[in-house]
Design a protein around this motif. Structure first.
Motif, PDB file in Angstrom:
ATOM      1  N   LYS A  11       0.832  -1.209   0.000  1.00 26.59           N
ATOM      2  CA  LYS A  11       0.000   0.000   0.000  1.00 26.59           C
ATOM      3  C   LYS A  11       0.866   1.258   0.000  1.00 26.59           C
ATOM      4  O   LYS A  11       0.615   2.190  -0.750  1.00 26.59           O
ATOM      5  N   SER A  29      -1.871   6.577   7.812  1.00 28.52           N
ATOM      6  CA  SER A  29      -2.061   6.651   9.268  1.00 28.52           C
ATOM      7  C   SER A  29      -0.787   6.175   9.989  1.00 28.52           C
ATOM      8  O   SER A  29      -0.358   6.790  10.963  1.00 28.52           O
ATOM      9  N   ARG A  34       4.212   7.397  13.144  1.00 28.14           N
ATOM     10  CA  ARG A  34       5.682   7.344  13.237  1.00 28.14           C
ATOM     11  C   ARG A  34       6.292   8.743  13.261  1.00 28.14           C
ATOM     12  O   ARG A  34       7.293   8.972  13.926  1.00 28.14           O
ATOM     13  N   VAL A  55      -1.072  -4.425  17.329  1.00 29.01           N
ATOM     14  CA  VAL A  55      -2.531  -4.249  17.427  1.00 29.01           C
ATOM     15  C   VAL A  55      -2.912  -2.847  16.963  1.00 29.01           C
ATOM     16  O   VAL A  55      -2.049  -1.982  16.792  1.00 29.01           O
ATOM     17  N   VAL A  57      -4.143   0.916  16.999  1.00 30.81           N
ATOM     18  CA  VAL A  57      -4.160   2.056  17.912  1.00 30.81           C
ATOM     19  C   VAL A  57      -5.640   2.392  18.139  1.00 30.81           C
ATOM     20  O   VAL A  57      -6.431   2.346  17.189  1.00 30.81           O
ATOM     21  N   GLY A  83      -3.843   2.735   4.944  1.00 31.68           N
ATOM     22  CA  GLY A  83      -3.829   2.272   6.339  1.00 31.68           C
ATOM     23  C   GLY A  83      -5.048   2.717   7.129  1.00 31.68           C
ATOM     24  O   GLY A  83      -5.152   2.424   8.315  1.00 31.68           O
ATOM     25  N   ARG A  86      -9.298   0.969   9.144  1.00 30.17           N
ATOM     26  CA  ARG A  86      -8.867  -0.379   9.487  1.00 30.17           C
ATOM     27  C   ARG A  86      -9.912  -1.137  10.295  1.00 30.17           C
ATOM     28  O   ARG A  86      -9.667  -2.256  10.719  1.00 30.17           O
ATOM     29  N   GLN A  90     -14.135   3.155  11.863  1.00 33.64           N
ATOM     30  CA  GLN A  90     -13.337   4.152  11.137  1.00 33.64           C
ATOM     31  C   GLN A  90     -13.947   4.422   9.759  1.00 33.64           C
ATOM     32  O   GLN A  90     -13.993   5.569   9.297  1.00 33.64           O
ATOM     33  N   ARG A 125      11.604  -6.131   4.954  1.00 29.71           N
ATOM     34  CA  ARG A 125      11.257  -4.731   4.705  1.00 29.71           C
ATOM     35  C   ARG A 125      12.053  -3.785   5.599  1.00 29.71           C
ATOM     36  O   ARG A 125      12.106  -3.959   6.809  1.00 29.71           O
ATOM     37  N   ARG A 163      11.410  -1.604  11.069  1.00 28.37           N
ATOM     38  CA  ARG A 163      10.392  -1.195  12.043  1.00 28.37           C
ATOM     39  C   ARG A 163      10.221  -2.292  13.080  1.00 28.37           C
ATOM     40  O   ARG A 163      10.209  -3.467  12.737  1.00 28.37           O
ATOM     41  N   ARG A 174      -0.193  -8.786  13.568  1.00 31.04           N
ATOM     42  CA  ARG A 174      -0.783  -7.809  12.640  1.00 31.04           C
ATOM     43  C   ARG A 174      -1.646  -8.506  11.602  1.00 31.04           C
ATOM     44  O   ARG A 174      -2.699  -7.996  11.224  1.00 31.04           O
TER      45      ARG A 174
HETATM   46  P1  ADP Z   1       1.283  -1.786   7.505  1.00 37.78           P
HETATM   47  O1  ADP Z   1       0.346  -1.346   6.435  1.00 37.78           O
HETATM   48  O2  ADP Z   1       2.517  -2.386   6.972  1.00 37.78           O
HETATM   49  O3  ADP Z   1       0.634  -2.659   8.547  1.00 37.78           O
HETATM   50  P2  ADP Z   1       1.125   0.817   8.813  1.00 37.78           P
HETATM   51  O4  ADP Z   1       2.229   1.774   8.840  1.00 37.78           O
HETATM   52  O5  ADP Z   1      -0.077   1.129   7.987  1.00 37.78           O
HETATM   53  O6  ADP Z   1       1.791  -0.548   8.333  1.00 37.78           O
HETATM   54  O7  ADP Z   1       0.590   0.539  10.303  1.00 37.78           O
HETATM   55  C1  ADP Z   1       1.451   0.250  11.353  1.00 37.78           C
HETATM   56  C2  ADP Z   1       0.681   0.183  12.669  1.00 37.78           C
HETATM   57  O8  ADP Z   1       0.099   1.455  12.959  1.00 37.78           O
HETATM   58  C3  ADP Z   1      -0.498  -0.776  12.705  1.00 37.78           C
HETATM   59  O9  ADP Z   1      -0.097  -2.097  12.985  1.00 37.78           O
HETATM   60  C4  ADP Z   1      -1.338  -0.158  13.843  1.00 37.78           C
HETATM   61  O10 ADP Z   1      -0.812  -0.467  15.108  1.00 37.78           O
HETATM   62  C5  ADP Z   1      -1.152   1.323  13.612  1.00 37.78           C
HETATM   63  N1  ADP Z   1      -2.214   1.855  12.734  1.00 37.78           N
HETATM   64  C6  ADP Z   1      -2.034   2.351  11.473  1.00 37.78           C
HETATM   65  N2  ADP Z   1      -3.216   2.720  10.947  1.00 37.78           N
HETATM   66  C7  ADP Z   1      -4.170   2.466  11.874  1.00 37.78           C
HETATM   67  C8  ADP Z   1      -5.580   2.605  11.936  1.00 37.78           C
HETATM   68  N3  ADP Z   1      -6.285   3.097  10.905  1.00 37.78           N
HETATM   69  N4  ADP Z   1      -6.231   2.229  13.079  1.00 37.78           N
HETATM   70  C9  ADP Z   1      -5.549   1.743  14.118  1.00 37.78           C
HETATM   71  N5  ADP Z   1      -4.217   1.564  14.136  1.00 37.78           N
HETATM   72  C10 ADP Z   1      -3.515   1.916  13.031  1.00 37.78           C
END
Ligand code: ADP
Ligand code: ZN
Length: 223
Positions: A11, A29, A34, A55, A57, A83, A86, A90, A125, A163, A174
């Protein structure tokens, strides 16, 4: 539009490409969290506790930070969400917020990748500390301590790192969270008739063509 798919589907890579091609904003997101963490904000520190465990957020943190970004754009400007959403809540909150500006999503593109391939990709990665661009570094090119010969971002020259949530234990979690909480969002968009599915198992350029095709922004590329 929303780019939808499991962790490691590509993505982020696709969203960065599309944002340049379509001249729209890329809102990730995960990147937002980060960035907060890098700046040491309380929100970033709180979010990282969840992220490191693999997990979600909590919504009361996530929704504000993402919607603030979306609503900071002009109503007529396009954006790619990566992202988010999720989970179903949301998705509903996003729809309400867009509806209040008389807007809606044009398309939700689901990038499909089978689980064994995801696990392999996430293990290899590395991400840029500066621009967050994901890079794939094959295991063979890593030294015994996991140090790679070249950990420089090809996009901006920043430093690459692994990461914490790309380590095996968090990856399994995840993927499970994705299946339990995120996958059900697909039927939400299917019901609205805006869901398109593409295979994410191919060269970056081919997946890119497929997504563009799904958006009807490009001719079929034949790959
Ligand atoms: P990836 O797509 O590789 O899982 P992301 O950078 O999108 O990586 O997400 C990393 C982490 O950030 C997720 O595992 C979660 O903990 C948090 N996160 C990201 N987007 C959301 C969201 N929309 N709702 C809740 N937690 C989120
Ligand atoms: Zn970079």
């Amino acid at each position: 539009m929303v780019l939808f798919g499991p962790p490691g589907a590509g993505k982020g890579t696709q969203a960065q490409l599309l944002a340049e091609q379509l001249k729209v904003s890329h809102i990730s997101s995960g990147d937002l969290f980060r960035q907060h963490l890098q700046q040491g904000t309380p929100l970033g520190l709180r979010a990282s506790e969840f992220m490191n465990r693999g997990v979600l957020v909590p919504d009361e943190v996530t929704i504000d930070i993402v919607l603030d970004k979306v609503l900071s754009l002009n109503a007529e400007d396009g954006f790619i969400l990566d992202g988010f959403p999720r989970n179903r809540n949301q998705a509903e909150v996003l729809e309400d917020a867009l509806m209040r500006r008389a807007r809606g999503l044009d398309k939700v593109v689901y990038i499909q990748v089978p689980e064994p391939e995801l696990v392999k990709r996430l293990a290899g990665r590395y991400s840029c500390r500066q621009c967050q661009a994901p890079h794939s570094i094959p295991k063979e090119s890593l030294g015994p301590e996991g140090s790679a010969p070249d950990l420089t971002c090809q996009r901006c020259g920043g430093e690459l790192y692994q990461r914490p949530d790309d380590r095996p234990k968090a990856v399994q979690k995840r993927i499970q969270v994705y299946q339990d909480e995120t996958l059900p969002v697909l039927s939400y968009y299917q019901d609205r008739g805006i869901l398109a599915e593409v295979s994410g198992v191919d060269k970056i350029e081919c997946v890119n063509h497929r997504v563009l095709e799904a958006l009807r922004a490009s001719e079929p590329a034949g790959c």
